[in-house]
Design a protein around this motif. Sequence first.
Motif, PDB file in Angstrom:
ATOM      1  N   LYS A 146       0.651  -1.155  -0.025  1.00  0.00           N
ATOM      2  CA  LYS A 146      -0.048   0.150  -0.165  1.00  0.00           C
ATOM      3  C   LYS A 146       0.867   1.281   0.125  1.00  0.00           C
ATOM      4  N   SER A 147       1.775   1.515   0.939  1.00  0.00           N
ATOM      5  CA  SER A 147       2.597   2.551   1.042  1.00  0.00           C
ATOM      6  C   SER A 147       3.436   2.740  -0.231  1.00  0.00           C
ATOM      7  N   THR A 148       4.131   1.492  -0.813  1.00  0.00           N
ATOM      8  CA  THR A 148       4.996   1.599  -2.062  1.00  0.00           C
ATOM      9  C   THR A 148       3.924   2.089  -3.059  1.00  0.00           C
ATOM     10  N   PRO A 171       2.615  10.901   5.448  1.00  0.00           N
ATOM     11  CA  PRO A 171       3.395   9.586   5.500  1.00  0.00           C
ATOM     12  C   PRO A 171       2.700   8.710   6.555  1.00  0.00           C
ATOM     13  N   GLN A 172       3.041   7.524   6.437  1.00  0.00           N
ATOM     14  CA  GLN A 172       2.686   6.702   7.492  1.00  0.00           C
ATOM     15  C   GLN A 172       3.092   6.949   8.968  1.00  0.00           C
ATOM     16  N   ARG A 173       4.606   7.408   8.730  1.00  0.00           N
ATOM     17  CA  ARG A 173       5.065   7.358   9.923  1.00  0.00           C
ATOM     18  C   ARG A 173       4.989   8.875  10.512  1.00  0.00           C
ATOM     19  N   MET A 226      -3.248   9.659   2.109  1.00  0.00           N
ATOM     20  CA  MET A 226      -3.243   9.822   3.643  1.00  0.00           C
ATOM     21  C   MET A 226      -2.827   8.194   3.883  1.00  0.00           C
ATOM     22  N   ASP A 227      -1.403   8.082   4.305  1.00  0.00           N
ATOM     23  CA  ASP A 227      -1.126   6.630   4.310  1.00  0.00           C
ATOM     24  C   ASP A 227      -1.350   6.213   5.696  1.00  0.00           C
ATOM     25  N   ASP A 228      -2.297   5.406   5.836  1.00  0.00           N
ATOM     26  CA  ASP A 228      -2.882   5.021   7.368  1.00  0.00           C
ATOM     27  C   ASP A 228      -2.603   6.146   8.230  1.00  0.00           C
TER      28      ASP A 228
END
Length: 614
Positions: A379-381, A420-422, A500-502
């Motif tokens: 997903k993030s990629t 980003p996710q983080r 919006m990544d998680d």
Amino acid sequence: MIKLLRRFGGKFRRYMVIGPACKLIEVIFDLLTPLVIAQMIDKGIGAHDVSAVVHYGMVLGAMAVIGISFTLVCQKMAALTSQGMGTDIRGALYEHINKLSYAELDRFGTPSLITRITNDVNQVQLAVALGVRMLIRWPFLAVGSMVAALAIDLKLGVIFLICTPAIGLVFWFVMAHCIPYYKQLQAKLDRIALICREGLSGARVVRAFVREDHERERFAQAADDQANTAIAVGKLSSILNPVTFLVMNLGVCAILWVGGIQVNVGELTQGQVMAFVNYMTQTLTSIVYVANLVVVFTKASASASRINEVLNCAPSITDEDNEPVALPEPGNAAPAPALSLSHASFSFGVGAANAVNDVTLELPLGKTLGIIGGTGSGKSTLVSLIPRLYDAGAGSVSVMGADVRTWPLDQLRHVVATVPQRASLVSGTIRSNLTWRDEAATDEELWAALDMAQASEFVRNKPQGLDAPVEAGGKNFSGGQLQRLTIARALVGSPQVLIMDDSASALDFKTDAALRHAIRERSVRGAAEGGLPLTTVIVSQRVSTVRDADMICVLDHGSVAGLGTHDELYASCQLYREICQSQLRREELEGRQGSATPASVPAAPASTCAKEGC
Ligand SMILES: Nc1ncnc2c1ncn2[C@@H]1O[C@H](COP(=O)(O)OP(=O)(O)OP(=O)(O)O)[C@@H](O)[C@H]1O
Ligand SMILES: [Mg+2]
């Protein structure tokens, strides 16, 4: 090293000429000193002539003052050159690292880049400073002393000619064995930096899992490994000084013995023998210093090649000659899709499985795409291909109808805002973090973004409001607060596409729903006010977050397992159905709200759920 000097030394060429020239004058005075002392002994002390002693003493004093003055000028030149070059190299490295794409950053790794920009640049800086100050001095002093000594007496010169190669041989032996170790030392330093970084940045996790002993052990092993190599080098090089001084003192004894005989037969004066001893000492100590220079330059050359490796690494993602892309006209009846991926694939390395595999989808302007899939499903990629953080290896990715490779990167990343996710912020204030995408954003715009991101309440509760301090990484905020602030940061500057990544994983369901509602409202309002509606990509592991999306993409091992609306996928995609069944309550699956019984558990009476506050 030469490459670095060529690239960064031009500006300091003047200093690199003046410095060694001054040093050369000092060396000439150093070479003349034994001759003046010889005169002082022969004409002053030997002849009991006090005025001659005073005269030569004054000459020596004047030579010392002049020598020191030139040394000071040389020191200044060395400092200006080394510090200036160090600053320039660090600046160039930092700038270049910022141009590298994620792929190159992954290859080097952050700890190694940090070691290169700090320790490696320091090594080069030290070598440049020593080069300006000493590169001329020691070789010139060694050769000059030898020539002067041979000029005094050829017979005594034989002792010289025996001692010098003997020491040279010892040096050659030691250096040949030490140099490979210096290269290893830098790599081992990288490893210590890596473990340090992992251990310190994950200190809380380490403690939570009671892994302190394990981490300590890991660090101790890396530190011991580095220390053992350093000790091995130290042991080898420690034989240098005693051997040099042994040879030197044996040489001095031989000179005094042979010289004494020659003084007795009147072939030499006492002063000449003393001058010979001084020249001998100067030559051999010069060789020791030359060896130290070799060590410093060897280390610097290993560091320079690590610096050059980064500087020569061409960014794989560039936007040279890309013309700005015209955005679709608001109100255009048939605009190009906001996002389209055509057989896009991406792999993290040669031979590695595709993290994104043959993905094809199209998202119209103003719509919402939900991406769901298991951990590591890509997903993030996939979403990082949209703002071109990575380039698709095969296929294409387009934004607003234009291939992302044709966009100027600044424009693309302004149009596409990524959360980003983080979640992470940088030290400063809430305002300084929120204005990353638009430095001129007004307070009103910042508060509007915070409102949408459901973050305004806790920011308003802070006495300094927008000027509340943010510590490095944003560690003075909770996970949920951090996520909301990073969402607000992406919303400032009116993006046309929001990814919006998680980014709502730490939000409770109610806040998550309120956030999605606010974003949808903003999209509709944007279109109503004559702008472009906001297109949104929401990555999540939660069905509840993506189920209302206009289109949901189900990823499985990088490939699309299903594409459609919630109802379509629930009916047709087994993986999606399984995810839904593992997360949603039976009533939600059946299209009703309000109960809390997981689908896998037999339904309990509604009153029980209500009583339990489900
Ligand atoms: N920088 C990287 N280098 C090498 N492989 C990577 C890298 N980042 C991700 N991968 C691999 O690519 C695959 C997809 O990772 P990705 O982060 O896209 O998954 P994800 O679906 O976002 O997972 P999650 O739900 O845990 O965030 C995984 O197998 C992962 O191991
Ligand atoms: Mg992810």
